[in-house]
Design an enzyme around this catalytic site. Sequence first.
Site, PDB file in Angstrom:
ATOM      1  N   CYS A 140      -5.997   4.118  -3.433  1.00 43.96           N
ATOM      2  CA  CYS A 140      -6.273   2.735  -3.030  1.00 43.96           C
ATOM      3  C   CYS A 140      -7.477   2.071  -3.668  1.00 43.96           C
ATOM      4  O   CYS A 140      -7.350   1.057  -4.365  1.00 43.96           O
ATOM      5  CB  CYS A 140      -6.449   2.671  -1.512  1.00 43.96           C
ATOM      6  SG  CYS A 140      -5.067   3.318  -0.569  1.00 43.96           S
ATOM      7  N   ARG A 144      -7.332  -1.109  -6.434  1.00 41.03           N
ATOM      8  CA  ARG A 144      -7.653  -2.479  -6.011  1.00 41.03           C
ATOM      9  C   ARG A 144      -8.823  -3.040  -6.820  1.00 41.03           C
ATOM     10  O   ARG A 144      -8.857  -4.235  -7.145  1.00 41.03           O
ATOM     11  CB  ARG A 144      -7.957  -2.497  -4.508  1.00 41.03           C
ATOM     12  CG  ARG A 144      -6.721  -2.224  -3.680  1.00 41.03           C
ATOM     13  CD  ARG A 144      -7.012  -1.711  -2.274  1.00 41.03           C
ATOM     14  NE  ARG A 144      -5.784  -1.140  -1.755  1.00 41.03           N
ATOM     15  CZ  ARG A 144      -4.836  -1.831  -1.123  1.00 41.03           C
ATOM     16  NH1 ARG A 144      -5.012  -3.122  -0.885  1.00 41.03           N
ATOM     17  NH2 ARG A 144      -3.735  -1.237  -0.726  1.00 41.03           N
ATOM     18  N   ASP A 173       0.835  -1.203   0.000  1.00 41.11           N
ATOM     19  CA  ASP A 173       0.000   0.000   0.000  1.00 41.11           C
ATOM     20  C   ASP A 173       0.872   1.257   0.000  1.00 41.11           C
ATOM     21  O   ASP A 173       1.573   1.526   0.974  1.00 41.11           O
ATOM     22  CB  ASP A 173      -0.903  -0.028   1.243  1.00 41.11           C
ATOM     23  CG  ASP A 173      -2.075   0.912   1.129  1.00 41.11           C
ATOM     24  OD1 ASP A 173      -2.059   1.798   0.257  1.00 41.11           O
ATOM     25  OD2 ASP A 173      -3.027   0.764   1.907  1.00 41.11           O
ATOM     26  N   ASP A 174       0.870   1.990  -1.105  1.00 38.50           N
ATOM     27  CA  ASP A 174       1.644   3.237  -1.227  1.00 38.50           C
ATOM     28  C   ASP A 174       3.153   3.009  -1.314  1.00 38.50           C
ATOM     29  O   ASP A 174       3.927   3.881  -0.903  1.00 38.50           O
ATOM     30  CB  ASP A 174       1.369   4.193  -0.057  1.00 38.50           C
ATOM     31  CG  ASP A 174      -0.056   4.721  -0.039  1.00 38.50           C
ATOM     32  OD1 ASP A 174      -0.853   4.319  -0.903  1.00 38.50           O
ATOM     33  OD2 ASP A 174      -0.366   5.541   0.847  1.00 38.50           O
ATOM     34  N   HIS A 225       1.403   2.360   3.963  1.00 38.10           N
ATOM     35  CA  HIS A 225       0.450   3.456   4.123  1.00 38.10           C
ATOM     36  C   HIS A 225       0.628   4.054   5.512  1.00 38.10           C
ATOM     37  O   HIS A 225       0.872   3.335   6.478  1.00 38.10           O
ATOM     38  CB  HIS A 225      -0.970   2.913   3.961  1.00 38.10           C
ATOM     39  CG  HIS A 225      -2.019   3.958   3.761  1.00 38.10           C
ATOM     40  ND1 HIS A 225      -2.397   4.842   4.750  1.00 38.10           N
ATOM     41  CD2 HIS A 225      -2.787   4.265   2.678  1.00 38.10           C
ATOM     42  CE1 HIS A 225      -3.353   5.636   4.297  1.00 38.10           C
ATOM     43  NE2 HIS A 225      -3.608   5.304   3.036  1.00 38.10           N
ATOM     44  N   LYS A 278      -5.823  -5.864   3.693  1.00 33.64           N
ATOM     45  CA  LYS A 278      -6.720  -4.727   3.458  1.00 33.64           C
ATOM     46  C   LYS A 278      -7.638  -4.961   2.262  1.00 33.64           C
ATOM     47  O   LYS A 278      -7.175  -5.264   1.168  1.00 33.64           O
ATOM     48  CB  LYS A 278      -5.871  -3.480   3.234  1.00 33.64           C
ATOM     49  CG  LYS A 278      -6.645  -2.241   2.794  1.00 33.64           C
ATOM     50  CD  LYS A 278      -5.700  -1.085   2.570  1.00 33.64           C
ATOM     51  CE  LYS A 278      -6.378   0.070   1.868  1.00 33.64           C
ATOM     52  NZ  LYS A 278      -5.473   1.208   1.637  1.00 33.64           N
ATOM     53  N   HIS A 306     -10.810  -2.678   1.306  1.00 34.95           N
ATOM     54  CA  HIS A 306     -11.065  -1.317   0.829  1.00 34.95           C
ATOM     55  C   HIS A 306     -11.929  -1.236  -0.433  1.00 34.95           C
ATOM     56  O   HIS A 306     -11.739  -0.357  -1.279  1.00 34.95           O
ATOM     57  CB  HIS A 306      -9.747  -0.560   0.597  1.00 34.95           C
ATOM     58  CG  HIS A 306      -9.893   0.905   0.906  1.00 34.95           C
ATOM     59  ND1 HIS A 306      -8.836   1.778   0.955  1.00 34.95           N
ATOM     60  CD2 HIS A 306     -10.991   1.642   1.194  1.00 34.95           C
ATOM     61  CE1 HIS A 306      -9.258   2.991   1.244  1.00 34.95           C
ATOM     62  NE2 HIS A 306     -10.573   2.926   1.406  1.00 34.95           N
ATOM     63  N   ASP A 366      -0.145  -0.724  -4.908  1.00 44.04           N
ATOM     64  CA  ASP A 366      -1.417  -0.208  -5.420  1.00 44.04           C
ATOM     65  C   ASP A 366      -1.320   1.155  -6.078  1.00 44.04           C
ATOM     66  O   ASP A 366      -2.179   1.534  -6.878  1.00 44.04           O
ATOM     67  CB  ASP A 366      -2.485  -0.200  -4.316  1.00 44.04           C
ATOM     68  CG  ASP A 366      -2.179   0.786  -3.199  1.00 44.04           C
ATOM     69  OD1 ASP A 366      -1.025   1.238  -3.074  1.00 44.04           O
ATOM     70  OD2 ASP A 366      -3.108   1.095  -2.418  1.00 44.04           O
ATOM     71  N   ASN A 367      -0.308   1.916  -5.725  1.00 46.63           N
ATOM     72  CA  ASN A 367      -0.108   3.233  -6.346  1.00 46.63           C
ATOM     73  C   ASN A 367       1.233   3.786  -5.870  1.00 46.63           C
ATOM     74  O   ASN A 367       1.967   3.127  -5.131  1.00 46.63           O
ATOM     75  CB  ASN A 367      -1.242   4.214  -6.012  1.00 46.63           C
ATOM     76  CG  ASN A 367      -1.631   4.262  -4.556  1.00 46.63           C
ATOM     77  OD1 ASN A 367      -2.716   3.835  -4.183  1.00 46.63           O
ATOM     78  ND2 ASN A 367      -0.751   4.755  -3.702  1.00 46.63           N
ATOM     79  N   LYS A 405       1.833   9.663  -5.016  1.00 47.64           N
ATOM     80  CA  LYS A 405       0.457   9.203  -4.810  1.00 47.64           C
ATOM     81  C   LYS A 405      -0.539  10.337  -5.067  1.00 47.64           C
ATOM     82  O   LYS A 405      -0.275  11.499  -4.744  1.00 47.64           O
ATOM     83  CB  LYS A 405       0.299   8.694  -3.377  1.00 47.64           C
ATOM     84  CG  LYS A 405      -1.126   8.267  -3.028  1.00 47.64           C
ATOM     85  CD  LYS A 405      -1.241   7.828  -1.576  1.00 47.64           C
ATOM     86  CE  LYS A 405      -2.682   7.415  -1.244  1.00 47.64           C
ATOM     87  NZ  LYS A 405      -2.828   6.958   0.140  1.00 47.64           N
ATOM     88  N   SER A 412      -8.444   1.461   4.977  1.00 50.34           N
ATOM     89  CA  SER A 412      -7.080   1.888   5.293  1.00 50.34           C
ATOM     90  C   SER A 412      -6.839   2.049   6.790  1.00 50.34           C
ATOM     91  O   SER A 412      -7.754   2.381   7.557  1.00 50.34           O
ATOM     92  CB  SER A 412      -6.759   3.215   4.594  1.00 50.34           C
ATOM     93  OG  SER A 412      -6.710   3.045   3.203  1.00 50.34           O
TER      94      SER A 412
END
Length: 443
Positions: free
Chosen positions: A82, A86, A42-43, A227, A136, A138, A279-280, A294, A161
């Site tokens: 996010c 996803r 995540d991130d 994240h 996660k 989301h 994810d990003n 991001k 998150s």
Amino acid sequence: MLIKIKPYISKLVVIIIFGITACQPSNDNSKNRPNIIIFFTDDQGYADVGCYGAEGFETPHIDRLASEGIRFTNFYVPATVCTPSRAGLLTGRYPKRYNLHEAVLFPFSEGGLSLNEYTMAELLRDNGYTTSIIGKWHLGHKEEFMPNNQGFDMFYGVPYSNDMDNYYYKEIDFQSPPLPFYRNKTLIESGPDQDYLTKRYTEEAIDQIRNRSEKPFFMYVAQNMPHTPLHASPAFIGKSEKGLYGDVIMELDWSVGEIVKTLKEQKIYDNTIFIFTSDNGPRIGSAKPLRGKKAETWDGGQRVPAIVAWPGKIPKGVVSSDFTTTLDLYPTLAKISGSKIPNDLKLDGLDISDYLLHPETTKLPERPFYFYARNGEMEAVRMGKWKLHIEKSRGWNLEESGVFPVSLYNLDADIGEKNNVVDQFPEVVEELTNTMKEFEAEL
């Protein structure tokens, strides 16, 4: 005792057996169909992995995974944040197709991933796989949208998150609850100690692998880290030269290593496809040498590290600059697993299975890729080496720099998107502008 079966009953049994087997995938052989693991951080930024140029920390396990498969340098996700990213991963479709392309879902949100979408988990489960998500979700915290209703046999983790834990949204006077932690549909904890999230997810993955059924499995390990707020277990605090962020990444690397080690102990590593990506782009990490981060449609917001390994099938140590995305994983894994995609399902990804198996002799076609901003608007398109930006909602200072100008970049020569060549190639600008308009009209 010998039991005689009457002829008409015998025929009925044959018909029933034939009907059952006809519904099974043609190559439903658990010994041959590979297990699938998607390890989704995540991130985590483009340069937040050792083999991508990380500074201040090491990722030996992820680097080793890269040496055993393909490391992609032009791999993108379909969103800058996010939720839509996803959604794109699990559907193989741009999130705008089902109205999940704007911003992210919050603890006060009423919606989620449409139940009309046929997720990767549903596809694989319908074709003989056990399916699980660890970490996660989301994609909607209301029960109807939760993982067990979206194709996953097992869910162990949180619905959104980690920064939404007990958060007060003063603009709407909403107090979110302590972060819910679920096992399937049962709430087992509220406000878990986030220092141990990565460790708990890793232990759950290991336990599921060791106690698997005879069926092949699809495991989606969706880590909360890195994240913010950042958390690492005590064993990793102070490990890196880059402070807590580096410690967090090193624990994620450890997690990859522990899962791979378990696969090897269980003698199933050689028949497991292991995919590592994010994810990003990063919020506080590094996307060097890319521009942006991001929530921005510069490449730093959507080009991410990506590694695919499948020992004995995918060649070792390949570094690929071919354009690929998470949207491609759906049709690719469907092909590799022998799963049938419904004829009426329109996917935006490309089946790249032949490329994975024969990267030296297979050439992927050029195709457009569309960049949607956090506000839901299309801001850019990439085709081959060219990337055209038409507007910017983030990553551009309107007060200091004025209105964002239409900008064209040659990413092969200018990976940092610094040299705007819009005036030199008007025909490219016109072609890409029309491509964007046509796609928006289609949607």
